[in-house]
Design an enzyme around this catalytic site. Structure first.
Site, PDB file in Angstrom:
ATOM      1  N   LYS A 188       1.031  -0.819   0.021  1.00 40.99           N
ATOM      2  CA  LYS A 188      -0.261  -0.097  -0.366  1.00 40.99           C
ATOM      3  C   LYS A 188       1.142   1.280  -0.049  1.00 40.99           C
ATOM      4  O   LYS A 188       1.339   1.878   1.088  1.00 40.99           O
ATOM      5  CB  LYS A 188      -0.525   0.120   1.339  1.00 40.99           C
ATOM      6  CG  LYS A 188      -2.167   0.957   1.306  1.00 40.99           C
ATOM      7  CD  LYS A 188      -2.651   0.657  -0.122  1.00 40.99           C
ATOM      8  CE  LYS A 188      -4.278   1.160  -0.208  1.00 40.99           C
ATOM      9  NZ  LYS A 188      -5.269   1.019  -1.344  1.00 40.99           N
ATOM     10  N   SER A 383      -8.323  -0.073  -5.681  1.00 37.99           N
ATOM     11  CA  SER A 383      -8.722   0.127  -3.483  1.00 37.99           C
ATOM     12  C   SER A 383     -10.045   0.662  -3.130  1.00 37.99           C
ATOM     13  O   SER A 383     -11.019  -0.374  -3.476  1.00 37.99           O
ATOM     14  CB  SER A 383      -7.933   1.862  -3.235  1.00 37.99           C
ATOM     15  OG  SER A 383      -7.725   1.721  -1.590  1.00 37.99           O
TER      16      SER A 383
END
Length: 589
Positions: A188, A383
């Site tokens: 991430k 996401s």
């Protein structure tokens, strides 16, 4: 006196907006009522892709005021109509000189190939291809035409794909700024630029992986369209750059010529009296109200945030997906007895987890009502953009869509040490829970605050894993293996079970028809919230809370870059305030 001057300025600004806005609204309404302009009996459409492109048309009529832009959805819909329009005889595509977003390029290529299947000729013309952005995607669009022309002496620089990231850690260290963030998990990388001075190993691995997939997809598709071996085309491209004449010799293009030469070639093919008409002037599709089985189309583009967009800048268009608006569109489709299935077009790098969950809840309700939901992914559906898609009946993505990024990040910047260097102290008082001041900007998290915050991040991440596991029918352990915040291309995601099919919007429509057991020509009914010109003007003049903001909007209208920057910053701050934590990086132009 100060308040009087602000109020007077606001009144003056309001009058100016009214004087400019009302005529514009009346013109917009008249144009809408008039419908498309008559098309000559023999028409060559000219599609100019050199202006900025969005995935979807703006949701309010003032968004494009004073700006030239087009949307992929409008283009592909217009090309479908032109296929069966007897007056349209040919298509000329003007290519940009730099790169295109790969997902957009994939969608346009499919539309051009489908247009060609009607037997109408297509010429793509380039005035040069330069290594800016994903230029291989631009070349791929050109290769989808019957003929790819290039201006004599123009540069042909389709040699690869590069991406740059800015790392600010040493700058922050120098000035005492402390980025304090948590990431789930190691891939991430949306905040890596704040935390490190170079790529981490997972960041480098993931980015090179999706870049390689995008590059291979573009080259392979172009090779297929030009009837070349992929390795041969790749070798020829990477041996460049070339001038147009050398590219012709290597059979990377088909002809040399000026734009006028290409226009005249298509006019001759179209027949006597043919005219070149700008695609923008071809006219919008008339949306007839039809009864009987229909497929609803709901669109969303931009960061996912809570709310209904009531406080958004009416001139900037659909830069956000407002969860209230999108959820309500789903519930409207559920109540409509003629709607048998829903196609949800998503182009988003993510946003708020709570806003994403609100939209996902509406998708669940549609499925419960017996109406399948098929997600069509644009350039991005990552996401939070993947969160909203995770439990759809089916997911259709382009090979180069950037998706996945199943992860979460959050945190703050501690600027107290930096401000102390300038004699500024940041102090805090709080009552209630000991963690009430956890997000204070003057300091980093305390150990207790970090423990609580870390637990919160773990909970959101676990919720995300659960949504994907349930929606994709994958064991949670498997989802955790392929999640970790990693971005995948559509092609990679299909092999992992994160998407069902590779294709574009109309492939998603076909999938929705099949799931709803519909046959024949099923009309599409758009249910994306769409403000009328008058409603937009009313919102501009009546909803804004202060004269100062009205003044800023007026200054934006008249081209004041300072006011525009203020409004844009307010919009970005609003997204941060609403907790946009499931965002993926958007590295492509």
């Amino acid at each position: 006196m100060k308040q009087f001057l602000i109020t007077a300025a606001g009144v003056f600004a309001g009058l100016m907006i009214f004087m400019v806005g009302v005529p514009f609204v009346l013109i917009s309404m008249a144009a809408s009522a008039a419908g498309p302009a008559p098309v000559p009996a023999r028409t060559v459409l000219e599609l100019d892709l050199r202006d900025s492109l969005t995935d979807q048309a703006p949701q309010n009529p003032l968004a494009g005021f004073g700006r030239r832009s087009a949307s992929v959805m409008t283009i592909i819909e217009g090309l479908r109509r032109a296929e069966t329009d007897e007056k349209v005889k040919a298509l000329l595509v003007r290519l940009p000189e730099g790169g295109m977003e790969p997902g957009m390029a994939d969608e346009l290529r499919l539309a051009i190939r489908h247009f060609r299947s009607s037997g109408k000729p297509v010429i793509a013309h380039s005035q040069g291809l330069y290594p800016s952005g994903v230029v291989t995607s631009t070349y791929m669009v050109g290769a989808s035409a019957d003929e790819l022309w290039m201006q004599p002496g123009a540069s042909f620089q389709v040699t690869g794909l590069a991406s740059e990231d800015v790392f600010l850690k040493r700058f922050f260290d120098k000035y005492g700024i402390k980025p304090d963030f948590e990431q789930r998990a190691e891939y991430k990388n949306a905040v890596n630029g704040y935390l490190y001075d170079d790529y981490t190993a997972p960041h480098r691995e993931a980015q090179l992986s999706w870049m390689g997939s995008v590059y291979a997809s573009g080259v392979g598709t172009a090779a297929a369209d030009r009837k070349m071996a992929p390795d041969a085309l790749r070798g020829a491209l990477e041996a460049g750059p070339y001038l147009a004449e050398e590219a012709l010799r290597l059979k990377l293009i088909d002809r040399l010529g000026q734009v006028r030469d290409a226009q005249m070639a298509l006019i001759r093919r179209a027949g006597e009296g043919a005219q070149v008409i700008n695609f923008d002037d071809y006219g919008a599709v008339r949306r007839e109200r039809r009864t009987g089985p229909q497929i609803a189309v709901i669109e969303g583009e931009g960061a996912i945030v809570t709310g209904d967009g009531g406080a958004s800048n009416p001139f900037t268009g659909g830069s956000s997906i407002y969860s209230d608006e999108v959820a309500n569109a789903f519930y409207t489709a559920i109540r409509n007895k003629d709607v048998k299935a829903i196609v949800f077009r998503v182009n988003s790098p993510g946003g708020s987890d709570t806003a994403s969950e609100q939209i996902l809840s509406a998708i669940r309700a549609a499925k419960t009502a017996g109406k399948p939901v098929v997600v069509s992914m644009g350039t991005y559906a990552a996401s939070g953009g993947y969160w909203v898609a995770s439990e759809a009946s089916a997911i259709v993505a382009q090979p180069t869509t950037l998706t996945g990024s199943i992860g979460v990040f959050g945190g703050k910047f501690a600027v107290g040490p930096a401000l102390e260097r300038f004699g500024v102290n940041v102090e805090q008082l709080s009552v209630g829970n000991p963690n009430a001041g956890a997000f204070a900007l003057g300091r980093e998290f305390t150990p207790q605050e970090r423990t609580v915050f870390s637990r919160w991040m773990d909970t959101i991440y676990a919720n995300f894993i659960t949504r994907v596991s349930v929606g994709r029918k994958l064991p949670p352990e498997r989802v955790r293996e392929i999640a970790r915040g990693r971005v995948w291309t559509g092609a990679q995601a299909k092999s992992l079970g994160l998407v069902d099919e590779l294709g574009g919007f109309y492939q998603a429509v076909d999938r929705a028809k099949a799931l709803a057991r519909l046959d024949g020509d099923v009309p599409l009914r758009r249910m994306t919230p769409q403000a009328s010109p008058m409603e937009t003007l009313e919102k501009l003049l009546g909803v804004q809370a202060s004269s100062a903001r009205t003044l800023a909007a007026a200054a934006w209208l008249f081209g004041d870059p300072r006011a525009e920057a203020i409004l844009d910053e307010v919009a970005q701050a609003r997204m941060r305030e609403r907790g946009a934590m499931v965002l993926a990086p958007t590295p492509l132009p």
